[in-house]
Design a protein around this motif. Structure first.
Motif, PDB file in Angstrom:
ATOM      1  N   PRO A  33       3.954  -7.569   0.929  1.00  0.00           N
ATOM      2  CA  PRO A  33       3.738  -7.321  -0.420  1.00  0.00           C
ATOM      3  C   PRO A  33       3.962  -8.624  -1.407  1.00  0.00           C
ATOM      4  O   PRO A  33       3.893  -8.623  -2.509  1.00  0.00           O
ATOM      5  CB  PRO A  33       4.864  -6.600  -0.872  1.00  0.00           C
ATOM      6  N   MET A  34       3.952  -9.874  -0.689  1.00  0.00           N
ATOM      7  CA  MET A  34       4.724 -10.984  -1.307  1.00  0.00           C
ATOM      8  C   MET A  34       3.511 -11.701  -2.347  1.00  0.00           C
ATOM      9  O   MET A  34       4.051 -12.234  -3.391  1.00  0.00           O
ATOM     10  CB  MET A  34       4.872 -12.195  -0.158  1.00  0.00           C
ATOM     11  N   THR A  35       2.393 -11.587  -1.992  1.00  0.00           N
ATOM     12  CA  THR A  35       1.237 -12.171  -2.856  1.00  0.00           C
ATOM     13  C   THR A  35       1.560 -11.295  -4.141  1.00  0.00           C
ATOM     14  O   THR A  35       1.188 -11.691  -5.362  1.00  0.00           O
ATOM     15  CB  THR A  35      -0.038 -12.148  -2.402  1.00  0.00           C
ATOM     16  N   LEU A  36       1.767  -9.866  -4.121  1.00  0.00           N
ATOM     17  CA  LEU A  36       1.702  -9.057  -5.256  1.00  0.00           C
ATOM     18  C   LEU A  36       2.909  -9.633  -6.245  1.00  0.00           C
ATOM     19  O   LEU A  36       2.791  -9.687  -7.364  1.00  0.00           O
ATOM     20  CB  LEU A  36       1.918  -7.750  -4.986  1.00  0.00           C
ATOM     21  N   LEU A  37       4.011 -10.006  -5.531  1.00  0.00           N
ATOM     22  CA  LEU A  37       5.129 -10.168  -6.273  1.00  0.00           C
ATOM     23  C   LEU A  37       4.937 -11.674  -6.922  1.00  0.00           C
ATOM     24  O   LEU A  37       5.444 -11.740  -8.090  1.00  0.00           O
ATOM     25  CB  LEU A  37       6.412 -10.394  -5.425  1.00  0.00           C
ATOM     26  N   LYS A  38       4.324 -12.582  -6.243  1.00  0.00           N
ATOM     27  CA  LYS A  38       4.115 -13.789  -6.805  1.00  0.00           C
ATOM     28  C   LYS A  38       3.021 -13.697  -7.905  1.00  0.00           C
ATOM     29  O   LYS A  38       3.152 -14.529  -8.851  1.00  0.00           O
ATOM     30  CB  LYS A  38       3.738 -14.792  -5.618  1.00  0.00           C
ATOM     31  N   ALA A  39       2.173 -13.035  -7.562  1.00  0.00           N
ATOM     32  CA  ALA A  39       1.127 -12.941  -8.679  1.00  0.00           C
ATOM     33  C   ALA A  39       1.745 -12.354  -9.849  1.00  0.00           C
ATOM     34  O   ALA A  39       1.276 -12.600 -11.071  1.00  0.00           O
ATOM     35  CB  ALA A  39       0.071 -12.079  -8.124  1.00  0.00           C
ATOM     36  N   PHE A  40       2.598 -11.354  -9.797  1.00  0.00           N
ATOM     37  CA  PHE A  40       3.339 -10.619 -10.945  1.00  0.00           C
ATOM     38  C   PHE A  40       4.107 -11.860 -11.616  1.00  0.00           C
ATOM     39  O   PHE A  40       4.054 -11.985 -13.080  1.00  0.00           O
ATOM     40  CB  PHE A  40       4.330  -9.609 -10.398  1.00  0.00           C
ATOM     41  N   MET A  41       4.801 -12.808 -11.060  1.00  0.00           N
ATOM     42  CA  MET A  41       5.503 -13.731 -11.341  1.00  0.00           C
ATOM     43  C   MET A  41       4.626 -14.769 -12.317  1.00  0.00           C
ATOM     44  O   MET A  41       4.857 -15.112 -13.576  1.00  0.00           O
ATOM     45  CB  MET A  41       6.372 -14.352 -10.643  1.00  0.00           C
ATOM     46  N   ALA A  42       3.587 -14.981 -11.636  1.00  0.00           N
ATOM     47  CA  ALA A  42       2.681 -15.966 -12.341  1.00  0.00           C
ATOM     48  C   ALA A  42       1.867 -15.312 -13.608  1.00  0.00           C
ATOM     49  O   ALA A  42       1.888 -15.777 -14.699  1.00  0.00           O
ATOM     50  CB  ALA A  42       1.318 -16.124 -11.483  1.00  0.00           C
ATOM     51  N   PHE A  43       1.699 -13.876 -13.619  1.00  0.00           N
ATOM     52  CA  PHE A  43       1.116 -13.238 -14.802  1.00  0.00           C
ATOM     53  C   PHE A  43       2.317 -13.057 -15.770  1.00  0.00           C
ATOM     54  O   PHE A  43       1.959 -13.347 -17.156  1.00  0.00           O
ATOM     55  CB  PHE A  43       0.929 -11.642 -14.414  1.00  0.00           C
ATOM     56  N   ILE A  44       3.652 -13.114 -15.733  1.00  0.00           N
ATOM     57  CA  ILE A  44       4.522 -12.992 -16.726  1.00  0.00           C
ATOM     58  C   ILE A  44       4.493 -14.506 -17.264  1.00  0.00           C
ATOM     59  O   ILE A  44       4.893 -14.674 -18.289  1.00  0.00           O
ATOM     60  CB  ILE A  44       5.980 -12.922 -16.094  1.00  0.00           C
ATOM     61  N   ASP A  90      -4.029 -10.817  -0.202  1.00  0.00           N
ATOM     62  CA  ASP A  90      -3.605 -12.312  -0.452  1.00  0.00           C
ATOM     63  C   ASP A  90      -4.603 -13.035  -1.461  1.00  0.00           C
ATOM     64  O   ASP A  90      -4.269 -14.327  -1.554  1.00  0.00           O
ATOM     65  CB  ASP A  90      -3.594 -13.054   0.811  1.00  0.00           C
ATOM     66  N   ASP A  91      -5.219 -12.258  -2.194  1.00  0.00           N
ATOM     67  CA  ASP A  91      -5.882 -13.149  -3.467  1.00  0.00           C
ATOM     68  C   ASP A  91      -5.305 -13.237  -4.623  1.00  0.00           C
ATOM     69  O   ASP A  91      -5.202 -12.487  -5.542  1.00  0.00           O
ATOM     70  CB  ASP A  91      -7.506 -12.301  -3.766  1.00  0.00           C
ATOM     71  N   MET A  92      -4.407 -14.149  -4.720  1.00  0.00           N
ATOM     72  CA  MET A  92      -3.525 -14.514  -5.788  1.00  0.00           C
ATOM     73  C   MET A  92      -4.346 -14.681  -7.118  1.00  0.00           C
ATOM     74  O   MET A  92      -3.667 -14.050  -8.037  1.00  0.00           O
ATOM     75  CB  MET A  92      -2.937 -15.987  -5.393  1.00  0.00           C
ATOM     76  N   THR A  93      -5.266 -15.329  -7.041  1.00  0.00           N
ATOM     77  CA  THR A  93      -5.849 -15.559  -8.500  1.00  0.00           C
ATOM     78  C   THR A  93      -6.431 -14.147  -9.040  1.00  0.00           C
ATOM     79  O   THR A  93      -6.182 -13.931 -10.132  1.00  0.00           O
ATOM     80  CB  THR A  93      -7.102 -16.654  -8.168  1.00  0.00           C
ATOM     81  N   LEU A  94      -7.082 -13.502  -8.194  1.00  0.00           N
ATOM     82  CA  LEU A  94      -7.968 -12.254  -8.728  1.00  0.00           C
ATOM     83  C   LEU A  94      -6.816 -11.212  -9.097  1.00  0.00           C
ATOM     84  O   LEU A  94      -6.648 -10.554  -9.900  1.00  0.00           O
ATOM     85  CB  LEU A  94      -8.981 -11.568  -7.635  1.00  0.00           C
ATOM     86  N   LEU A  95      -5.678 -11.025  -8.251  1.00  0.00           N
ATOM     87  CA  LEU A  95      -4.529 -10.353  -8.460  1.00  0.00           C
ATOM     88  C   LEU A  95      -3.955 -10.318  -9.744  1.00  0.00           C
ATOM     89  O   LEU A  95      -3.830  -9.668 -10.565  1.00  0.00           O
ATOM     90  CB  LEU A  95      -3.579 -10.382  -7.023  1.00  0.00           C
ATOM     91  N   LEU A 128      -5.663  -1.362  -6.089  1.00  0.00           N
ATOM     92  CA  LEU A 128      -5.989  -1.379  -4.614  1.00  0.00           C
ATOM     93  C   LEU A 128      -6.000  -2.797  -4.029  1.00  0.00           C
ATOM     94  O   LEU A 128      -7.013  -3.683  -4.328  1.00  0.00           O
ATOM     95  CB  LEU A 128      -7.448  -0.469  -4.416  1.00  0.00           C
ATOM     96  N   LEU A 129      -5.040  -2.850  -3.087  1.00  0.00           N
ATOM     97  CA  LEU A 129      -5.181  -4.165  -2.284  1.00  0.00           C
ATOM     98  C   LEU A 129      -4.976  -4.031  -0.880  1.00  0.00           C
ATOM     99  O   LEU A 129      -4.528  -3.308  -0.244  1.00  0.00           O
ATOM    100  CB  LEU A 129      -3.578  -4.864  -2.493  1.00  0.00           C
ATOM    101  N   GLY A 130      -6.499  -4.291  -0.398  1.00  0.00           N
ATOM    102  CA  GLY A 130      -6.730  -4.245   1.028  1.00  0.00           C
ATOM    103  C   GLY A 130      -7.919  -4.730   1.368  1.00  0.00           C
ATOM    104  O   GLY A 130      -8.531  -5.328   0.722  1.00  0.00           O
ATOM    105  N   PRO A 131      -8.340  -4.358   2.685  1.00  0.00           N
ATOM    106  CA  PRO A 131      -9.556  -4.741   2.972  1.00  0.00           C
ATOM    107  C   PRO A 131     -10.725  -4.437   2.623  1.00  0.00           C
ATOM    108  O   PRO A 131     -10.881  -3.339   1.620  1.00  0.00           O
ATOM    109  CB  PRO A 131      -9.581  -4.252   4.829  1.00  0.00           C
ATOM    110  N   TYR A 132     -11.982  -5.041   2.551  1.00  0.00           N
ATOM    111  CA  TYR A 132     -13.144  -4.820   1.902  1.00  0.00           C
ATOM    112  C   TYR A 132     -13.536  -3.262   2.517  1.00  0.00           C
ATOM    113  O   TYR A 132     -14.150  -2.669   1.622  1.00  0.00           O
ATOM    114  CB  TYR A 132     -14.226  -5.893   2.408  1.00  0.00           C
ATOM    115  N   LEU A 158      -1.094  -0.516  -1.322  1.00  0.00           N
ATOM    116  CA  LEU A 158      -1.230  -1.767  -0.611  1.00  0.00           C
ATOM    117  C   LEU A 158      -1.535  -1.329   0.909  1.00  0.00           C
ATOM    118  O   LEU A 158      -0.593  -0.630   1.457  1.00  0.00           O
ATOM    119  CB  LEU A 158       0.206  -2.416  -0.821  1.00  0.00           C
ATOM    120  N   GLU A 159      -2.573  -1.989   1.144  1.00  0.00           N
ATOM    121  CA  GLU A 159      -2.818  -1.799   2.915  1.00  0.00           C
ATOM    122  C   GLU A 159      -2.765  -3.027   3.478  1.00  0.00           C
ATOM    123  O   GLU A 159      -2.538  -4.024   3.135  1.00  0.00           O
ATOM    124  CB  GLU A 159      -4.458  -1.252   2.745  1.00  0.00           C
TER     125      GLU A 159
END
Length: 418
Positions: free
Chosen positions: A248-259, A368-373, A345-349, A319-320
């Motif tokens: 889940p780490m990219t989710l947390l880091k993307a959230f921090m970037a969004f804030i 792990d797509d930080m920008t799109l997330l 939805l965060l997971g494979p294509y 999260l998958e």
């Protein structure tokens, strides 16, 4: 159907203390809702009341050699500190405890007669499949055998990155080879899972029937939430276990970037992670200390409490694992659909959840797509802030897919194949 089918359901557990038990319970209640005549045998190790439906708790049989061996192994482990279960499973495929559990379930089924039922349905959880193995030992039931397969088995048949090899894996595979040959139909919660399993067990071709995980009926948001959950906030909720591949780490880091990019979200947005401790929790705790808007639950919450939060969340996260495909249908997806809120939805294509939501579903990306997330989080927040409460396209109409009417369609298919 001209008359209601009579079905003997054999379940490893229907206790709502486990996700597998909740799934089995919801499926049984779906059969009852659709008018099937059901009798339930379950190995939950406690009495469970299903109201008007006969529901028998299977008792352990403590007179078998397997039971004696399992207890002897336990005593040996306590005295020596040495766990020999890996050696036992390497030699015979299954633990002694698994063997006597199967024997207990088998003896309970033997009290019933196949002539009184149209079908016998096996339900399991995790990697148990005890009910399946018990029925496999009773050939008089095979022409009426419906095997519900919720996950790949054994572990080496999982998609990457999960595909590790268990002790006794060949004997476990031999069990499933026999199961696929014996069963009349194989029921899956996921279309992609059926296709995946047929690639490992070709004898299961033309036996697949899909009954997705069902929305649990009679559940209502009671308004009871943990103290850390403020339903008035823009809550991005992830509820569920974080296995080693669900990072889940990219989710947390993307959230921090969004804030950081949307300062006005600081007072409103919350990322709420609900579940028991995982290998990621130490790193998550560090980020939570840096960003107070990231909230970690102190432990796993009861299902009813989690359901309440899902209904009130602004966004529910699925999260998958990072991998080439995810043929699984997470058990929480029906309740996220029922909440009628956007799903992130965060997971494979190639994913069963993505297949259901649709190829062009808006709020999807790799884990792990930080920008799109970060962009998704920003878009979701601005919609919430502007009170743009229109349902995301492709979610509302999906509720019917997870209702018990899917059972009728599946049983019609099974009947046509007879």
């Amino acid at each position: 159907m001209n008359k209601p089918f009579k079905i003997l359901v054999v379940a490893d557990t229907i206790s709502t203390q486990s996700s597998g038990g909740k799934t089995s319970r919801a499926l049984i209640e779906g059969f009852i809702e659709q008018g099937f005549v059901i009798k339930v045998l379950h190995y939950s190790r406690k009495e469970i009341d299903l109201k008007q439906t006969p529901c028998i708790s299977i008792q352990e049989k403590k007179t078998s050699w397997s039971y004696a061996k399992a207890k002897a192994q336990l005593i040996f482990q306590r005295l020596t500190g040495c766990n020999i279960n890996h050696w036992v499973e390497s030699r015979k495929g299954f633990s002694y405890a698994h063997d006597y559990d199967v024997k207990s379930i088998q003896q309970a089924i033997e009290k019933e007669s196949p002539v009184h039922y149209d079908y016998i349905l096996a339900l399991s959880y995790a990697s148990s499949f005890r009910a399946h193995k018990a029925i496999l030992k009773l050939p008089q039931w095979h022409e009426k055998f419906l095997a519900y397969i919720h996950d790949p088995f054994p572990m080496h048949s999982y998609p990457r990155p999960y595909d590790w090899v268990e002790p006794g894996h060949q004997k476990k595979r031999d069990f499933f080879v026999a199961l696929f040959k014996a069963a009349k139909s194989i029921i899956y919660p996921s279309q992609m899972l059926g296709e995946w399993m047929e690639s490992y067990y070709p004898s299961g071709k033309n036996k697949a029937v899909i009954i997705p995980h069902l929305i649990t009926k009679n559940l209502r948001d009671t308004g009871v939430y943990p103290s850390y959950f403020d339903s008035s906030k823009f809550n991005i909720l992830h509820a569920g276990s974080l296995m080693s591949a669900r990072n889940p780490m990219t989710l947390l880091k993307a959230f921090m970037a969004f804030i950081k990019d949307v300062p006005e979200a600081k007072n409103n947005a919350r990322l709420v992670m609900v579940g028991s401790s995982s290998i990621f929790h130490q790193e998550m705790a560090i980020l939570s200390q840096k960003c107070s808007q990231i909230i970690l639950s102190p432990n796993k919450e009861p299902f009813e409490t989690t359901f309440n939060m899902q209904q009130q969340a602004a966004v529910n996260v699925v999260l998958e694992a990072k991998g080439p495909s995810s043929p699984f249908l997470p058990g929480k997806v029906p309740h996220c659909i029922a909440a009628n809120k956007p799903i992130l939805l965060l997971g494979p294509y190639y994913s069963e959840t993505r297949r259901i939501l649709g190829e062009y579903y808006q709020y999807y990306c790799e884990i792990d797509d930080m920008t799109l997330l970060k962009n998704h989080l920003t878009d979701l927040y601005l919609n919430w802030e502007n009170k743009n409460e229109k349902t995301v396209s492709g979610v509302t109409h999906l509720k019917s897919y997870f209702e018990s009417s899917s059972i009728l369609k599946a049983l019609e298919i099974i009947k046509e194949k007879s």
